[in-house]
Design an enzyme around this catalytic site. Structure first.
Site, PDB file in Angstrom:
ATOM      1  N   GLY A  73      22.008 -25.555   6.910  1.00 49.38           N
ATOM      2  CA  GLY A  73      21.584 -24.807   8.319  1.00 49.38           C
ATOM      3  C   GLY A  73      20.600 -23.780   8.337  1.00 49.38           C
ATOM      4  CG  ASP A 106      33.105 -19.409  12.238  1.00 47.87           C
ATOM      5  OD1 ASP A 106      32.690 -19.756  13.061  1.00 47.87           O
ATOM      6  OD2 ASP A 106      34.221 -19.179  12.048  1.00 47.87           O
TER       7      ASP A 106
HETATM    8  P1  IMP Z   1      32.233 -19.295   7.286  1.00 48.78           P
HETATM    9  O1  IMP Z   1      32.649 -19.519   5.963  1.00 48.78           O
HETATM   10  O2  IMP Z   1      33.459 -19.557   8.279  1.00 48.78           O
HETATM   11  O3  IMP Z   1      31.414 -17.915   7.857  1.00 48.78           O
HETATM   12  O4  IMP Z   1      31.438 -20.535   7.734  1.00 48.78           O
HETATM   13  C1  IMP Z   1      30.031 -20.451   7.796  1.00 48.78           C
HETATM   14  C2  IMP Z   1      29.372 -21.851   7.757  1.00 48.78           C
HETATM   15  O5  IMP Z   1      30.082 -22.714   8.694  1.00 48.78           O
HETATM   16  C3  IMP Z   1      27.962 -21.939   8.391  1.00 48.78           C
HETATM   17  O6  IMP Z   1      27.058 -21.857   7.277  1.00 48.78           O
HETATM   18  C4  IMP Z   1      28.002 -23.094   9.081  1.00 48.78           C
HETATM   19  O7  IMP Z   1      27.570 -24.304   8.269  1.00 48.78           O
HETATM   20  C5  IMP Z   1      29.322 -23.410   9.757  1.00 48.78           C
HETATM   21  N1  IMP Z   1      29.569 -23.143  11.057  1.00 48.78           N
HETATM   22  C6  IMP Z   1      30.286 -22.165  11.523  1.00 48.78           C
HETATM   23  N2  IMP Z   1      30.142 -21.953  12.889  1.00 48.78           N
HETATM   24  C7  IMP Z   1      29.545 -22.715  13.277  1.00 48.78           C
HETATM   25  C8  IMP Z   1      28.866 -23.429  14.498  1.00 48.78           C
HETATM   26  O8  IMP Z   1      29.209 -22.755  15.756  1.00 48.78           O
HETATM   27  N3  IMP Z   1      28.246 -24.337  14.642  1.00 48.78           N
HETATM   28  C9  IMP Z   1      27.603 -24.928  13.513  1.00 48.78           C
HETATM   29  N4  IMP Z   1      27.991 -24.560  12.290  1.00 48.78           N
HETATM   30  C10 IMP Z   1      29.021 -23.565  12.162  1.00 48.78           C
END
Ligand code: IMP
Length: 182
Positions: free
Chosen positions: A51, A109
């Protein structure tokens, strides 16, 4: 070329919420902070794939410090540890021991991915580790994270574009779009 305000990515519809201009302005601001905070040092940027590839490319061109960049991935697979899952940082081809590290991420996130990344990288004894994220959903955070650099905080809605995907698609837009229909 006229930029689209509404796009369809696979089965979902998204509308533009952060323009390319606004993104670039925030990246400049964050880069200036990094240039100031790391003056006299040689940071290693670790861009988390997939990403962050566009963000990292734009950010790095605003950095005027001597620096290196490596592109890493968190590979997750079933294994024999206690949680039944092993997550490993792959692609790190720079020795970060004793170096200031800045992790470059597209979006934080729940923060679980970043927490795991920090835990793993700390084992290599870097001088410091800081987080630089393009986007942050503060209301979703499940772990305590010190996010030193953040371009923009957003509500808890799914976004695509500027490197971020929905099921592999939608990375190739200049603006960021937010879901409007499930
Ligand atoms: P976390 O471990 O929940 O913080 O997730 C992080 C990863 O989830 C990011 O690096 C993204 O790849 C994916 N992600 C979280 N939210 C989104 C979104 O709204 N759009 C696209 N990818 C997301």
């Amino acid at each position: 070329m006229q930029r689209k305000r509404i796009i369809k990515v696979k089965d979902k519809t998204f509308s533009v919420t952060i323009s390319e201009r606004a993104i670039k302005r925030q990246i400049k601001r964050v880069a200036e902070e990094i240039n100031r905070d790391f003056a006299g040092r040689k940071p290693v940027f670790l861009a988390v794939l997939n990403g962050s590839f566009i963000f990292a490319a734009d950010l790095l061109r605003e950095i005027d410090l001597p620096c290196e960049i490596s592109f890493v991935k968190l590979a997750s697979y079933d294994g024999m540890n206690t949680s039944g899952r092993i997550r490993e940082v792959i692609g790190l081809n720079i020795d970060i021991t004793g170096r200031p590290v800045i992790i470059v991420e597209d979006i934080v996130d729940t923060g679980l991915t970043m927490a795991h990344m920090l835990e793993t990288l700390k084992l290599q004894n870097p001088e410091s580790i800081d987080i630089c994220t393009l986007l942050l959903k503060p209301s979703k955070l499940q772990v305590k994270l010190d996010i030193r650099y953040c371009c923009k905080q957003i509500p808890d809605d799914f976004v695509v574009g500027y490197g971020l995907d929905y099921d592999g698609f939608g990375r190739n837009t200049k603006d960021v779009y937010t879901i409007i229909q499930n």
